[in-house]
Design a protein around this motif. Structure first.
Motif, short mmCIF file in Angstrom:
data_model
loop_
_atom_site.label_atom_id
_atom_site.label_comp_id
_atom_site.label_asym_id
_atom_site.label_seq_id
_atom_site.Cartn_x
_atom_site.Cartn_y
_atom_site.Cartn_z
N THR A 201 0.83 -1.21 0.00
CA THR A 201 0.00 0.00 0.00
C THR A 201 0.86 1.26 0.00
OG1 THR A 201 -1.76 -1.18 1.17
CG2 THR A 201 -1.84 1.22 1.24
N VAL A 202 1.92 1.27 0.80
CA VAL A 202 2.83 2.41 0.83
C VAL A 202 3.47 2.60 -0.54
CG1 VAL A 202 5.03 3.23 1.77
CG2 VAL A 202 3.27 2.37 3.31
N GLU A 203 3.91 1.52 -1.17
CA GLU A 203 4.51 1.62 -2.50
C GLU A 203 3.50 2.15 -3.51
OE1 GLU A 203 6.05 -2.28 -3.28
OE2 GLU A 203 7.67 -2.05 -1.82
N ASP A 204 2.24 1.71 -3.43
CA ASP A 204 1.20 2.23 -4.33
C ASP A 204 1.02 3.73 -4.15
OD1 ASP A 204 0.75 -0.27 -5.38
OD2 ASP A 204 -1.06 -0.66 -4.19
N CYS A 205 0.99 4.16 -2.90
CA CYS A 205 0.84 5.60 -2.63
C CYS A 205 2.03 6.39 -3.17
CB CYS A 205 0.68 5.85 -1.13
SG CYS A 205 -0.89 5.30 -0.47
N GLN A 206 3.23 5.86 -2.99
CA GLN A 206 4.41 6.54 -3.50
C GLN A 206 4.39 6.63 -5.02
OE1 GLN A 206 7.47 4.20 -1.61
NE2 GLN A 206 7.70 5.67 0.07
N LEU B 231 1.68 6.66 -6.89
CA LEU B 231 0.63 7.63 -7.23
C LEU B 231 1.14 9.06 -7.06
CD1 LEU B 231 -2.34 8.30 -7.90
CD2 LEU B 231 -2.80 8.16 -5.46
N LEU B 232 1.83 9.33 -5.95
CA LEU B 232 2.37 10.66 -5.73
C LEU B 232 3.42 11.02 -6.78
CD1 LEU B 232 2.70 10.69 -1.84
CD2 LEU B 232 1.16 12.08 -3.22
N GLN C 297 1.65 11.91 -9.96
CA GLN C 297 1.05 13.24 -9.88
C GLN C 297 2.10 14.33 -10.02
OE1 GLN C 297 -1.16 13.27 -6.22
NE2 GLN C 297 -2.97 12.38 -7.16
#
Length: 139
Positions: free
Chosen positions: A31-36, A38-39, A42
């Motif tokens: 999940t942390v890797e997915d968020c990173q 995504l950021l 962006q």
């Protein structure tokens, strides 16, 4: 015989707990890797700046027994990387003390008070701008 059964049950429960904990840790890392990712996407598309302050939370509390009304506070201002500051003001009847501590990666560079930790946590989780500070209720 009964002791052996309990030992086996204990071992199975322990191994199951470790396995579940390992799976949860893998899921959290994913999940942390997915968020990173995504950021990063962006940022590359020009839709965000990780260094801009975006998470703010204010934790109000009674720091001193002589002052009530939650006049003391800790304000966390954090960017997308988890870096920023915590500004704390301890208010008494005759004086006020103000402190600032740096935060890097969501952790204080210096030890943070429970109220400061609460403000950082609330900011990172997006619970701001004003949150109920539970840390001071334990005093």
């Amino acid at each position: 015989m009964l002791v052996t059964t309990w030992v086996i049950v204990g071992v199975v429960a322990g191994v199951s707990g470790v396995l579940i904990g390992h799976l949860a840790l893998r899921q959290a890392k994913a999940t942390v890797e997915d968020c990173q990712r995504l950021l990063s996407r962006q940022i590359s598309e020009g839709r965000g700046d990780l260094k801009a302050v975006r998470d703010v939370a204010v934790c109000q509390y009674d720091a001193l027994s002589e002052m009530t009304g939650r006049m003391s506070f800790s304000v966390a201002m954090i960017n997308g990387l988890g870096d920023g500051i915590v500004l704390t003001s301890i208010n008494g009847r005759s004086e006020t003390r103000t402190y600032v501590r740096t935060v890097v990666g969501g952790k204080g560079q210096q030890p943070l008070s429970p109220e400061e930790e609460e403000a950082v946590r609330a900011a990172r989780l997006g619970h701001g701008p004003v949150v109920t500070c539970r840390a001071s209720e334990l005093l």
